[in-house]
Write a protein that holds these residues in place. Structure first.
Motif, PDB file in Angstrom:
ATOM      1  N   ASP A 189     -16.615  -8.907   0.406  1.00 58.48           N
ATOM      2  CA  ASP A 189     -16.578  -8.745   1.864  1.00 58.48           C
ATOM      3  C   ASP A 189     -15.881  -9.924   2.524  1.00 58.48           C
ATOM      4  OD1 ASP A 189     -17.914  -6.382   1.579  1.00 58.48           O
ATOM      5  OD2 ASP A 189     -19.883  -7.170   2.175  1.00 58.48           O
ATOM      6  N   ALA A 224     -16.615   1.815  -4.811  1.00 62.56           N
ATOM      7  CA  ALA A 224     -17.218   0.515  -4.506  1.00 62.56           C
ATOM      8  C   ALA A 224     -18.007  -0.029  -5.683  1.00 62.56           C
ATOM      9  CB  ALA A 224     -18.115   0.634  -3.278  1.00 62.56           C
ATOM     10  N   GLU A 279      -9.116  -4.127  -6.411  1.00 61.69           N
ATOM     11  CA  GLU A 279      -9.014  -2.804  -5.796  1.00 61.69           C
ATOM     12  C   GLU A 279      -7.761  -2.084  -6.266  1.00 61.69           C
ATOM     13  OE1 GLU A 279      -9.567  -2.372  -1.674  1.00 61.69           O
ATOM     14  OE2 GLU A 279     -11.614  -3.135  -1.693  1.00 61.69           O
ATOM     15  N   GLU A 286       0.836  -1.206   0.000  1.00 61.91           N
ATOM     16  CA  GLU A 286       0.000   0.000   0.000  1.00 61.91           C
ATOM     17  C   GLU A 286       0.871   1.257   0.000  1.00 61.91           C
ATOM     18  OE1 GLU A 286      -3.717   2.070   0.095  1.00 61.91           O
ATOM     19  OE2 GLU A 286      -3.083   0.051  -0.442  1.00 61.91           O
ATOM     20  N   ARG A 334      -7.593   8.397  -4.694  1.00 57.30           N
ATOM     21  CA  ARG A 334      -8.895   7.745  -4.706  1.00 57.30           C
ATOM     22  C   ARG A 334      -9.263   7.199  -3.329  1.00 57.30           C
ATOM     23  NH1 ARG A 334      -7.834   5.213 -10.737  1.00 57.30           N
ATOM     24  NH2 ARG A 334      -8.279   7.198 -11.792  1.00 57.30           N
ATOM     25  N   ASP A 335     -10.549   7.333  -3.027  1.00 52.43           N
ATOM     26  CA  ASP A 335     -11.068   6.945  -1.716  1.00 52.43           C
ATOM     27  C   ASP A 335     -11.758   5.593  -1.837  1.00 52.43           C
ATOM     28  OD1 ASP A 335     -12.198   6.702   0.756  1.00 52.43           O
ATOM     29  OD2 ASP A 335     -13.455   8.502   0.631  1.00 52.43           O
ATOM     30  N   ARG A 336     -11.185   4.577  -1.188  1.00 53.85           N
ATOM     31  CA  ARG A 336     -11.774   3.232  -1.240  1.00 53.85           C
ATOM     32  C   ARG A 336     -13.196   3.203  -0.684  1.00 53.85           C
ATOM     33  NH1 ARG A 336      -7.707  -1.088  -1.218  1.00 53.85           N
ATOM     34  NH2 ARG A 336      -5.602  -0.244  -1.040  1.00 53.85           N
ATOM     35  N   ARG A 337     -13.516   4.162   0.198  1.00 53.53           N
ATOM     36  CA  ARG A 337     -14.815   4.134   0.871  1.00 53.53           C
ATOM     37  C   ARG A 337     -15.915   4.833   0.086  1.00 53.53           C
ATOM     38  NH1 ARG A 337     -12.355   6.985   6.013  1.00 53.53           N
ATOM     39  NH2 ARG A 337     -11.525   8.138   4.225  1.00 53.53           N
ATOM     40  N   SER A 338     -15.565   5.475  -1.024  1.00 49.70           N
ATOM     41  CA  SER A 338     -16.575   6.217  -1.769  1.00 49.70           C
ATOM     42  C   SER A 338     -17.507   5.257  -2.508  1.00 49.70           C
ATOM     43  CB  SER A 338     -15.909   7.164  -2.770  1.00 49.70           C
ATOM     44  OG  SER A 338     -15.376   6.435  -3.864  1.00 49.70           O
ATOM     45  N   PRO A 339     -18.790   5.636  -2.678  1.00 47.03           N
ATOM     46  CA  PRO A 339     -19.739   4.783  -3.402  1.00 47.03           C
ATOM     47  C   PRO A 339     -19.299   4.515  -4.841  1.00 47.03           C
ATOM     48  CG  PRO A 339     -20.905   6.461  -2.142  1.00 47.03           C
ATOM     49  CD  PRO A 339     -19.453   6.810  -2.065  1.00 47.03           C
TER      50      PRO A 339
END
Length: 430
Positions: free
Chosen positions: A298, A240, A201, A173, A232-237
């Protein structure tokens, strides 16, 4: 915008040990442009690394062409440099000497080589380690040397073959983030990046375009544009949603290439996934423990595995009808529930029935043994047949998996000393 690299209807075949053609790539066409990062994403057997090496000019296509700035390659690509998964450093050379290797091969004078190598080492964050040897470095530092060795050549195109997969999660990472910082900075000496990955990812984090490859043989299945701002934000809709779409592409069937049903398929049409009985049984147990349904992304995250690590187990459980796969969702089937909740002997009986009926190579071996006068056949017989449709390594893996399944199911046995497969006459699974 003119293409930096043009891959035009490239196919690649190798000749197996039996003389049969093994097609690895099938009519792939794509362009790589300046100012973009492209990820080649695919499962095992999709020919990702072979395609990358044809772009590098290290492997000549069987048919089709690869062009760099409009000129067809006839050898190594003069505008490309490569970073390998296994670092590929010379252990007897220092960091600086390793970085200078490519420059020396190009005949760059000693003083200029030294200046450029030190600059590349500094750029990649290894200053102070110029005189160190690879054995003195951590995995992440060794890969930094690999990056410096490639970037010192100031290539138009940086090719990376799963460059982070040999590193631990945190190191990978960190190195990905640093690569993106360099890419967006003014000192980065390359105009385009093409990276091979099996990590979905990672593809969405790095790439402007993701090219999804199908397998057996490798072919271009889909092209996905990643229109997200960096970092980039892994948590953004939006992130995803792209990850879920790529999961669907990797786990779903191709509409124009339906697979034959397991009961009707040949061993080459439906290869056995590289999964042990214990591994696939463990996956079925986990899905059962979650109420009979699990989300594959998940589940991979919870278990701290890459999805590509789980896919052979998923494929094996689906082949035996223990799980139903729809997109990224795993659903326990009635026979899967019976298999995972039964006692040991009943569970083995269920497995034996499913393997005999739905695992083509297991079925073929069992029928061959039943048809023989003595119920025994040399394993080499099956290896030779498998090498008509698989590489030598894959043929060996196919037979090893079939033997593992067949022995557990008590359908047949294998003697390593004689290299013979024998019908298990004591079994009740007839």
């Amino acid at each position: 915008m003119s293409a930096l690299i043009t891959v035009d209807r490239v196919s690649k075949s190798f000749t197996g040990t039996t003389g049969a053609e093994l097609r690895v790539l099938d009519s792939i066409t794509l362009d790589l442009h300046e100012g973009e990062i492209v990820a080649l994403l695919g499962r095992s057997g999709s020919g990702k690394s072979t395609l990358l090496r044809t772009i590098a000019g290290l492997i000549a296509p069987t048919s089709g062409t690869v062009r760099y700035r409009g000129t067809e390659l006839s050898g190594a690509n003069p505008g490309a440099a490569m970073v390998f998964q296994t670092f590929a450093l010379m252990p007897w050379l220092t960091v600086q000497d390793n970085v200078e290797l490519g420059l020396a091969a190009r005949g760059v004078p000693t003083a200029e080589r030294r200046e450029r190598a030190l600059a590349a080492i500094d750029l990649i964050g290894l200053d102070g380690f110029e005189s160190a040897y690879p054995k003195e470095l951590s995995g992440g530092m060794r890969q930094r040397v690999g990056f410096a060795r490639a970037l010192v050549l100031e290539p138009d195109l940086l090719l990376m073959d799963e460059p982070f997969s040999a590193l631990d999660v945190l190191t990978a990472e960190n190195l990905r983030n640093e690569l993106m910082s360099l890419w967006t900075g003014p000192e980065f000496p390359t105009r385009s990046i093409c990276v091979v990955t099996h990590n979905i990812e990672e593809a969405v984090l790095l790439a402007d375009r993701v090219l999804v490859l199908g397998a057996n043989p490798g072919h271009l299945r889909a092209e996905i544009t990643v229109d997200l701002d960096r970092p980039r934000d892994r948590r953004s809709p939006a992130f995803a949603a792209l990850v879920d779409h790529l999961y669907d592409l990797l786990t779903g069937r191709e509409p124009d290439a339906p697979e034959p049903e397991p009961a009707d398929a040949t061993p080459t049409a439906r290869p056995l996934p590289a999964a042990s009985v214990g591994g696939l049984a463990g996956l079925v147990e986990i899905v059962h423990a979650r109420g009979g349904r699990a989300d594959l992304p998940d589940l991979a995250a919870e278990l701290n595995f890459e999805v590509d690590d789980l896919l052979p187990l998923v494929d094996a459980a689906a082949l035996l009808d223990f799980l139903l796969v729809t997109g990224g969702d795993l659903h326990l089937t009635p026979i899967g529930e019976a298999f995972t909740t039964a006692g040991i002997q009943r569970s083995k009986e269920i497995f034996a029935g499913q393997a005999r009926d739905r695992a083509p190579l297991v079925r073929t071996i069992r029928r061959t043994l039943e048809a023989g006068a003595h119920g025994t056949v040399r394993a080499g017989f099956f290896r030779d047949l498998l090498r008509r449709g698989f590489s030598t390594t894959d043929a060996r893996q196919q037979l090893d998996t079939a033997i593992d399944w067949g022995r557990y199911a008590e359908l047949f046995d294998y003697d390593t000393n004689t290299d013979r497969i024998t019908l298990d006459t004591t079994s009740v699974h007839t």
